[in-house]
Write a protein that holds these residues in place. Sequence first.
Motif, PDB file in Angstrom:
ATOM      1  N   SER A  64      30.687 -22.561  31.380  1.00  0.00           N
ATOM      2  CA  SER A  64      30.446 -22.717  29.946  1.00  0.00           C
ATOM      3  C   SER A  64      29.751 -24.034  29.657  1.00  0.00           C
ATOM      4  N   TRP A  67      26.233 -23.519  30.548  1.00  0.00           N
ATOM      5  CA  TRP A  67      25.647 -22.657  29.518  1.00  0.00           C
ATOM      6  C   TRP A  67      25.325 -23.449  28.268  1.00  0.00           C
ATOM      7  N   THR A 216      26.651 -15.119  31.400  1.00  0.00           N
ATOM      8  CA  THR A 216      27.743 -16.086  31.293  1.00  0.00           C
ATOM      9  C   THR A 216      28.356 -16.026  29.896  1.00  0.00           C
ATOM     10  N   GLY A 321      20.447 -20.775  31.420  1.00  0.00           N
ATOM     11  CA  GLY A 321      21.779 -20.927  30.863  1.00  0.00           C
ATOM     12  C   GLY A 321      22.519 -19.613  30.707  1.00  0.00           C
ATOM     13  N   LEU A 322      21.814 -18.558  30.353  1.00  0.00           N
ATOM     14  CA  LEU A 322      22.455 -17.263  30.179  1.00  0.00           C
ATOM     15  C   LEU A 322      23.052 -16.741  31.479  1.00  0.00           C
ATOM     16  N   SER A 324      24.187 -18.880  33.960  1.00  0.00           N
ATOM     17  CA  SER A 324      24.636 -20.131  34.580  1.00  0.00           C
ATOM     18  C   SER A 324      25.651 -19.893  35.695  1.00  0.00           C
TER      19      SER A 324
END
Length: 432
Positions: A64, A67, A216, A321-322, A324
Amino acid sequence: MPEHNQSGAAAPGRRLRLPKVLGDASISAICAGFIAVAVSYAGPMLVIIQAAERAGLEPAQTASWVWAVSVGSGIVGLLLSLFTRQPVVVAWSVPGAALLLTVLGDYEFSEAIGAYIVAGVLGLVLSLSGLFGRLLAAVPRPILAAVLAGVLLPFVLNVTQAVVASPLVAGGLVAAYFAGRRLFPKYAVPAALVVGVVLSIMSGQAQSPELSFALTMPVFTVPAFSIQAIMGISVPLLIVTMAGQNGPGLVMMRTSGYAPNDRLLLTGTCAASVLFAPFGSHAINLAAITAGICCGREAHEDPAKRYIAGAAGGVFFIGFGLFSATILDLFAAVPGELITAMAGVALLGALQGSLLDMLDAGPHGPAAIEAAVVTLIVTASGIAPLGIVSPFWGVLAGAAVYLLLTVARRRRGNAAAAQVASAGVPAGSGRK
């Protein structure tokens, strides 16, 4: 020269439409954006992973965190680049992550989240009010540079231990980095990472990752607020982020021929820091290390079209990031010495720049350098009396030494001037 007004935003009456963006897009600009993101993941991201591991965070919390800083940086960089038509490169605070490596485990994670929010709110106040520039002007630049150098120095020193522990992987990575600095400087960090990964696989030190390509899911942490966490995390995090990242980021854009709107850019990054803090983001700011990749001629010959590089970097950040968790699985498969060595060489340039700034007295005189050395020593020592980490004490110590030296020298100068006046010697008639 880019066609911008003094505020740095796109010129009035010239709305940026999709066909215009597609027409300005180029392979070189898109590649520059990708390289900037790759460099961020190849080096600075490793500092976050180290900080999370040392603090004992759960894998979901670490994912997180990645992310939050990735998606937050991507959204802000994409929007600001398109709105201003300037290559606005946004990332997370590298010295801030380095700071957390030494202190995050001393607090509850909810308290750290609260401290992140306080740091973001304080940064937002500084940005909106214009106080940031005045505060930077009040503290001699060598002292601010020394804080950044003191935070980064331990990570570079850890490279030597990694090389001793794993001469083939860590040593080969370091050698590849310096060879890259000689042959292709802008790509030295990702090239070193590739060499390190290949060597770890060939030597059998790398593990086979079990990759999952699921999106994520961010984890929301309810913030808690404590005075110790605010003093120990918020204040030094604000200092190293604003002075060590946002300041150099603005300077990079100016030296590349742009006129960035300080309040707009810093307000956008600080607002994102506050919004993404509950999901683990420690600080989102203007990039200081990778900004040169998107602001330079390599991105595009026409400066007015380099904003595509900043926008592309934002898109890549969001995509990384999506997924991660997948990125973290890849990093978990490589040996720890590779991560330590990679983080160190990735921060070497930032350390070198901060040391050079620390030793440049400028208009402040020799007292600033003496004070900066004290700041470096205190910051790098890692002391944390009263639960407050060393960068905070480093700034206080450096500022106190600077004030003491300048006041003493000013008094000596005034005393000498008074003696000259009492002797009746006309001003400016010194002996030959």
